[in-house]
Design an enzyme around this catalytic site. Structure first.
Site, mmCIF file in Angstrom:
data_model
loop_
_atom_site.group_PDB
_atom_site.id
_atom_site.type_symbol
_atom_site.label_atom_id
_atom_site.label_comp_id
_atom_site.label_asym_id
_atom_site.label_seq_id
_atom_site.Cartn_x
_atom_site.Cartn_y
_atom_site.Cartn_z
ATOM 1 N N GLY A 147 -15.395 -7.859 -6.605
ATOM 2 C CA GLY A 147 -16.820 -5.737 -6.879
ATOM 3 C C GLY A 147 -17.647 -5.292 -6.517
ATOM 4 O O GLY A 147 -19.112 -5.532 -6.892
ATOM 5 N N GLU A 265 -14.995 -10.722 5.714
ATOM 6 C CA GLU A 265 -14.202 -9.766 5.561
ATOM 7 C C GLU A 265 -12.759 -8.990 6.877
ATOM 8 O O GLU A 265 -11.932 -9.138 6.918
ATOM 9 C CB GLU A 265 -14.145 -8.873 4.612
ATOM 10 C CG GLU A 265 -12.973 -7.800 4.193
ATOM 11 C CD GLU A 265 -13.704 -7.108 2.963
ATOM 12 O OE1 GLU A 265 -12.094 -6.422 1.906
ATOM 13 O OE2 GLU A 265 -14.824 -5.887 2.969
ATOM 14 N N GLU A 396 -16.834 5.658 8.781
ATOM 15 C CA GLU A 396 -17.500 6.625 9.439
ATOM 16 C C GLU A 396 -18.673 5.021 9.441
ATOM 17 O O GLU A 396 -19.213 5.006 9.946
ATOM 18 C CB GLU A 396 -17.737 7.934 8.286
ATOM 19 C CG GLU A 396 -17.163 9.213 8.708
ATOM 20 C CD GLU A 396 -15.413 8.856 8.062
ATOM 21 O OE1 GLU A 396 -14.890 9.944 8.022
ATOM 22 O OE2 GLU A 396 -15.576 7.902 6.885
#
Length: 412
Positions: A147, A265, A396
């Protein structure tokens, strides 16, 4: 640099292949009508968190049996210490295990909990947090969702507005998260909340909390994407009470915990194998009699060069992933190199999808899988690829990380 397996690594690779042949449940086959999960380590036809709790009893039992088989070997979280349910594998052995599972096109288990939260708790968690949360993940009994993103604060994570206010020996959370991958299937959530609204710079007032999804005040609503699927959701927090024991790291220092999680990740091999398999399937199809009849006849040398470029780029991505894991093997946490991997892989995803679209011409617009070339794989991949350059961090943002942390360029 020589990436060839050592004799020990080659033997371990064969061990993994034999394990998959012997232990993967035959009844747990891919769902050919399902959309591809957007998680890097998920394979086509499987979404393990959904399968383990879904309405189909055969898939449900297959998913749980596969998790149990992996858990016996400690291979759900292979790099964790044995005391927490892992196998204590080296980073390279973990890399080989995941690579072989992906090549066999069988699902990994407990991806977000095992590959993001678990390593983060091993770095930042207390002994009690590790003992409570790691073993259920390693057994495939507790799933997690991340989250972080919010409306208006996705790529600019420091702008998040979900609040957590101190109340006795805990916190009360109010706010909203969005684009939470597979959150509707999660038992627990790890969330970033603002605990100091006046902190400057903004990232210094953020705290990292663990939240039981069954806590009163947590509401989960799936989001339908442009494919008609629900790979993510939004989560609302209304007066959600969380004990202080669920805080990871120091109050107002959760940004640094989150950066550790995001590094893990961005460092995986999963996307590389999926792209390699997709390109190989495309080449095999266009060479087949059916493919020669159903793909464009004006491909010629330019199309062959494009296929060669995609192949080269996939090998580059594979080497980026191996470089990242080699740093982990040397004791370093994933750094800016993981952002290079994420950015290059996301843009390659889009280029590969366009290559498939060129091969199939008008047939590439067929959405229904039945009767479409390659079961519509590249049509669906092209839809998936729309989100590639902002999932897991916008392009970006990745370039800023590479510039400031990798190239040491000034921020302004």
């Amino acid at each position: 640099m020589n990436w060839d397996d050592t004799p020990e690594q080659a033997a371990f690779r064969e061990e993994v292949r034999a394990f998959v042949r012997d232990r993967f449940p035959p009844s747990y086959g891919p769902d050919t009508e399902a959309e591809q999960s957007l998680e890097p380590e998920d394979v086509l036809g499987y979404t393990w968190p959904a399968d383990r709790s879904g309405p189909d009893p055969v898939r449900r039992e297959g998913a749980r049996a596969w998790a149990a088989a992996l858990a016996e070997r400690g291979w759900i979280a292979p790099h964790w210490p044995v005391e927490y349910g892992g196998a204590g594998l080296s980073p390279m052995e973990e890399f080989i295990l995941l690579e072989e599972l992906m090549r066999a096109r069988v699902p990994t288990v407990n991806g977000i909990g095992a590959f993001l939260l678990g390593p983060t708790l091993l770095v930042h968690g207390t002994r009690e947090q590790k003992a409570e949360h790691l073993p259920p993940i390693a057994r495939g009994e507790r799933t997690w969702a991340q989250g972080f993103s919010e409306p208006g604060a996705g790529s600019d994570l420091a702008a998040l507005r979900t609040r957590a206010v101190r109340d006795g020996d805990g916190y009360v959370i109010d706010g909203q998260k969005v684009w939470t991958s597979l959150g509707q299937y999660a038992d627990w959530l790890f969330v970033l909340v603002r605990t100091d609204p006046d902190a400057e710079p903004r990232h210094r007032g953020i705290t990292f909390l663990l939240v039981d999804a069954a806590t009163p005040g947590v509401t989960v609503q799936p989001i339908v994407d442009l494919r008609g699927d629900t790979p993510f959701c939004e989560v609302f927090f209304e007066g959600v009470r969380v004990p202080e024991s669920c805080r990871v790291g120091e109050e107002n220092r959760g940004w640094y915990v989150a950066m550790t999680a995001l590094g893990f990740e961005r460092a995986g091999i999963g996307a590389t194998i999926k792209y390699e398999q997709a390109l190989n399937d495309l080449v095999a199809y266009v060479r087949s009699p059916e493919g020669r009849a159903r793909t464009r006849t004006d491909r010629g040398a330019s199309f062959r060069r494009e296929i060669a470029r995609r192949h080269t780029e996939i090998r580059v991505l594979a080497n980026l992933a191996r470089y990242t894991v080699s740093r982990q093997a040397a004791g370093a946490e994933p750094g800016f190199e993981a952002s290079v991997n994420q950015l290059f892989g996301a843009e390659l995803h889009q280029r590969l999808a366009r290559t498939g679209a060129k091969a199939f011409g008008r047939s590439g617009a067929l959405w229904e899988r039945a009767g479409a070339p390659l079961n519509g794989t590249f049509t669906h991949m092209r839809r998936d690829a729309v989100a590639a350059t902002f999932l897991g961090g916008a392009a970006e943002i990745q370039r800023n990380v590479i510039a400031t942390r990798g190239l040491r360029l000034p921020r302004s």
